[in-house]
Design a protein around this motif. Structure first.
Motif, short mmCIF file in Angstrom:
data_model
loop_
_atom_site.label_atom_id
_atom_site.label_comp_id
_atom_site.label_asym_id
_atom_site.label_seq_id
_atom_site.Cartn_x
_atom_site.Cartn_y
_atom_site.Cartn_z
N LYS A 54 30.11 -5.20 -30.24
CA LYS A 54 31.49 -5.51 -29.88
C LYS A 54 31.78 -5.22 -28.41
O LYS A 54 32.44 -5.98 -27.72
N PHE A 55 31.27 -4.08 -27.97
CA PHE A 55 31.51 -3.69 -26.60
C PHE A 55 30.76 -4.60 -25.64
O PHE A 55 31.27 -4.98 -24.58
N LEU A 56 29.55 -4.98 -26.02
CA LEU A 56 28.75 -5.90 -25.23
C LEU A 56 29.53 -7.21 -25.02
O LEU A 56 29.57 -7.77 -23.93
N GLN A 57 30.17 -7.66 -26.10
CA GLN A 57 30.95 -8.89 -26.02
C GLN A 57 32.13 -8.71 -25.08
O GLN A 57 32.45 -9.61 -24.29
N SER A 58 32.77 -7.54 -25.13
CA SER A 58 33.90 -7.28 -24.23
C SER A 58 33.44 -7.31 -22.78
O SER A 58 34.14 -7.82 -21.90
N LEU A 59 32.24 -6.76 -22.51
CA LEU A 59 31.72 -6.79 -21.15
C LEU A 59 31.51 -8.23 -20.69
O LEU A 59 31.83 -8.58 -19.56
N LEU A 73 39.69 0.10 -20.58
CA LEU A 73 40.11 -1.05 -19.79
C LEU A 73 39.39 -2.31 -20.24
O LEU A 73 40.00 -3.36 -20.46
N ILE A 74 38.07 -2.19 -20.40
CA ILE A 74 37.25 -3.34 -20.78
C ILE A 74 37.63 -3.79 -22.19
O ILE A 74 37.76 -4.98 -22.46
N GLU A 75 37.83 -2.82 -23.08
CA GLU A 75 38.18 -3.17 -24.45
C GLU A 75 39.54 -3.86 -24.51
O GLU A 75 39.73 -4.83 -25.23
N TRP A 76 40.46 -3.34 -23.71
CA TRP A 76 41.80 -3.91 -23.72
C TRP A 76 41.80 -5.34 -23.18
O TRP A 76 42.33 -6.25 -23.80
N PHE A 77 41.16 -5.53 -22.03
CA PHE A 77 41.09 -6.87 -21.46
C PHE A 77 40.22 -7.78 -22.32
O PHE A 77 40.50 -8.96 -22.47
N GLY A 78 39.14 -7.19 -22.88
CA GLY A 78 38.18 -7.98 -23.63
C GLY A 78 38.76 -8.61 -24.88
O GLY A 78 38.31 -9.66 -25.34
N GLN A 79 39.80 -7.96 -25.47
CA GLN A 79 40.33 -8.49 -26.72
C GLN A 79 41.44 -9.52 -26.48
O GLN A 79 41.88 -10.18 -27.41
N LEU A 80 41.88 -9.65 -25.23
CA LEU A 80 42.88 -10.69 -24.96
C LEU A 80 42.21 -12.05 -25.06
O LEU A 80 41.21 -12.30 -24.41
N PRO A 81 42.76 -12.92 -25.88
CA PRO A 81 42.06 -14.20 -26.10
C PRO A 81 41.99 -15.08 -24.87
O PRO A 81 41.08 -15.87 -24.71
N TRP A 82 42.96 -14.93 -23.95
CA TRP A 82 43.00 -15.86 -22.82
C TRP A 82 42.22 -15.34 -21.62
O TRP A 82 42.16 -15.98 -20.59
#
Lengths: 290, 418
Positions: free
Chosen positions: B162-167, B375-384
């Protein structure tokens, strides 16, 4: 200086409360159940891979690298694999596990990590109770201690002789039915944790002295050969949690979902609802997600 | 005897291009695996790279074959294996063909490599690396620990999916790719820190030793060694005040590497290392806005941005994902990377020297790591935040570099030096 101030705030922010947290981690097809109370953690099974680590990280304060008790209900890959990573990364005080052997690469790796951790290993049997602070884990199954506890000693390590371990404890015919079944009690709150047992064991469990059960961990990821009508009727749980992910056996089965429906239990599934967390102060309890 | 400078240079370049093509051809014809898809094979070979984990699988590289197998038993670099299974063939480009075996039968023939001392050294390096990884894993929760391992050692052995995807979504995946960037950061950080205590010459020497130590720590895998050579050569030349020498050094190093092993031209790590270093040499001097005057962070941002500008198309081309606000996210997290690296180095250092310190230092590195992660997780989960661009055409990449070179050449600094 900024770092230090930040650390102090982070510490305050992460101080644990005084309630019980029962967390069914979202680890895909498998079980990983974390119980926390103040600074104590108990982990029951570890799921099929290292996803359990993220679950631990989210529910433990960052400075706590110690898990007080690790329980392996039975040695199958979808319950034990994640524990190997957990044991390598955290300090474990005590293991509770049957002396049952499953002749697979994962099991031997698990055994080696447990031995390397040098914590005490206990094989439980019915009527025992494991107490950690105000938490109680009453053992309902197996009825008698399984296998020979020599499995968890170094006697065969020097020669790395798997055969000698297999000699004292040959693999049982059905590992699922050796699952450790526990009743978790905290004040008036009770939960039943069932591993992967099937009808056979469900019928043999001594449920007569059991208090009312609030939460049931549905046995064997909702397999149709578990969660019999009679068993569910006796327990009559308010909430049933199914720890399940993508799988090729059709877990959880329509049959089990219907049986749960007919006893009026609210059903939460980790594959649809994600992680399930139950919080209790010993009298009242609630769950997330709602 | 007199040729114009331009002609001479062109002749020189074409000579190397020809030499390179010749090398590429000879290596290709010697190494080409002519195996049809779905063929049954039996491979007897050594594990050529440290295996890594992907989900609940283990990926092993044996002689250019990718083996996907169960998580346990764990295989190690240098082990000799007998593998029997079916090959799956995938053509990435004419020079790169991927052969995969899914869940083949594997047998370990030899536990350890003892014959050749050179390979023993490598096994030892991997041993060091994995013990450093263990120190970090025991001290920090996930995903902080795998982020630190990624930043510090360039490996993503156990990163949560999941974190890799956020990165990827946030365009920050490059921080965990071992490249020239890490080397430059280490060198720059060491030098700016050390000049406060010792004179410049000593600072340079110590920084160089620091790079060597880092290379060893990161397992001295070929991509890191290449990055280290390019990075340190150019950095040293640049600091000695010979900008043009630095550029020559970089091209020289890259040419030698390409002639030795032509196939690395297609290696993302090589491309990134080269471009990041080139970016710092060419673009860094051209960035001189007010924002870069900000103490400490300003210069860091300037280095980062110049490397980013140069490497961006390669990242997009290979990771197939664009994020609108990637520059913003990078600006927010990258300035703390040197801090994470130095505190992280202190943690693993303490792991070797003074165990009790590990936990305390771990808390201090936990904080900036958590800032990064949240920060990465927060931005990473925003769909846009990001959109998948699918296949980026090489035309765009070429066009980008054309414009970039024009911009660099147009700036007055370089127009006179041509």
């Amino acid at each position: 200086m900024i770092l230090l101030a930040g650390l102090i705030w982070a510490t305050i922010f992460q101080l644990p409360d005084s309630r019980l947290h029962l967390i069914f981690c979202d680890v895909g097809q498998g079980d990983a159940i974390l119980v926390t109370h103040r600074s104590n953690q108990i982990l029951i099974d570890g799921g099929p891979d290292n996803r359990v680590l993220s679950c631990l990280a989210n529910h433990m304060p960052f400075w706590d690298r110690e898990i007080e008790l690790v329980i392996l209900t039975h040695p199958e890959a979808d319950h034990l694999t994640g524990l190997i990573d957990v044991i390598k990364r955290y300090d474990i005080t005590q293991f509770v596990v049957n002396s049952v052997v499953n002749d697979s690469a994962g099991f031997w790796e698990f055994r080696e990590t447990v031995l390397a951790e040098a914590a005490s290993v206990h094989s439980p049997q019915a009527k025992e109770e494991i107490k950690i602070g105000p938490l109680g884990f009453k053992v309902l199954w197996p009825r008698h201690r399984r296998g020979d506890s020599l499995v968890w000693s170094h006697f065969a390590k020097a020669s790395r002789d798997r055969q000698s371990v297999l000699g004292v404890a040959s693999p049982p015919s059905d590992i699922n039915e050796t699952s450790i079944v526990l009743q978790l009690a905290f004040g008036k709150f009770n939960a039943l944790l069932t591993g992967d047992i099937g009808f056979d064991t469900e019928e043999k469990l001594d449920l007569a002295n059991l208090p009312g059960i609030e939460v049931l961990k549905v046995p064997h990821h909702g397999s149709k050969y578990s969660s019999g009508e009679e068993f569910l009727a006796k327990l009559n749980p308010e909430l049933a949690v199914i720890s399940v992910g993508k799988n090729r056996w059709g877990h959880p089965t329509e049959e089990v979902l219907n049986r749960l429906l007919s006893v009026g239990a609210k059903v939460l599934r980790t594959d649809q609802d994600g992680e399930v967390e139950i919080v209790s102060d010993g009298k009242n309890w609630y769950y997330k997600p709602k | 005897m007199f040729m114009s400078g331009l002609k001479k240079r062109l002749l020189f370049i074409s000579f190397f291009v020809l030499l390179y093509l010749f090398r590429l051809y000879s290596v290709q014809s010697a190494d080409r695996k002519n195996i049809p898809d779905q063929a049954e094979v039996r491979i007897v070979a050594r594990v050529t790279q440290q295996p890594y984990l992907k989900g609940s699988n283990q990926i092993i590289n044996v002689n250019g074959f990718l083996i996907k197998t169960e998580r346990f038993p764990t295989y190690f670099y240098g082990q000799k294996l007998v593998i029997v299974g079916k090959v799956k063939k995938r053509v990435i480009n004419p020079f790169q063909i991927e052969f995969t075996l899914n869940y083949p039968a594997i047998q370990v023939v030899e536990k350890k490599q003892t014959l050749i001392s050179k390979i023993d050294l490598k096994a030892w390096l991997f041993g060091v690396k994995s013990s450093l990884e263990q120190t970090i894993e025991r001290a920090l929760p996930e995903p902080q620990s795998s982020l630190l391992i990624g930043i510090l050692l360039g490996s993503k052995r156990q990163m949560p999916e999941k974190f890799l995807q956020s990165l990827r979504n946030t365009g920050t995946i490059h921080v965990i790719v071992a490249s020239g960037y890490n080397i430059t950061v280490i060198a720059g950080f060491l030098i700016s820190g050390l000049v406060l205590f010792v004179n410049r010459r000593w600072a340079l020497i110590l920084a160089f030793l620091g790079i060597v130590a880092y290379t060893i720590m990161a397992g001295a895998e070929p991509p890191i060694v290449r990055a280290a050579v390019m990075g340190s050569l150019t950095y040293l030349a640049q600091l000695l005040g010979r900008e043009k020498d630095a550029i020559v050094c970089l091209f020289f190093a890259a040419t030698v590497m390409l002639l030795i092993s032509p196939l690395i031209l297609f290696d993302i790590g090589f491309q990134l290392s080269f471009l990041a270093t080139a970016g710092i040499l060419f673009i860094y001097p051209l960035l001189n806005g007010k924002i870069f005057k900000f103490p400490l962070l300003g210069d860091e941002l300037r280095v980062t941005l110049s490397a980013q500008i140069a490497a961006l198309p390669i990242l997009l081309f290979n990771f197939g994902q664009v994020s609108f606000i990637s520059p913003l996210i990078n600006a927010l997290v990258l300035p703390i990377v040197p801090l994470i690296m130095s505190l992280g180095a202190a943690v693993v250092g303490a792991g070797l020297l003074a165990k009790p310190l590990v936990q305390v230092l771990g808390w201090f590195v936990w904080l900036p790591l958590t800032y990064f992660v949240k920060l990465i997780e927060w931005f990473g989960q925003l769909p846009w935040v990001s959109f998948s661009i699918g296949e980026l055409s090489w035309v765009w990449v070429a066009g980008y570099y054309l414009l970039l070179s024009l911009w660099i050449l147009k700036k007055p600094r370089f127009s006179s030096s041509a």
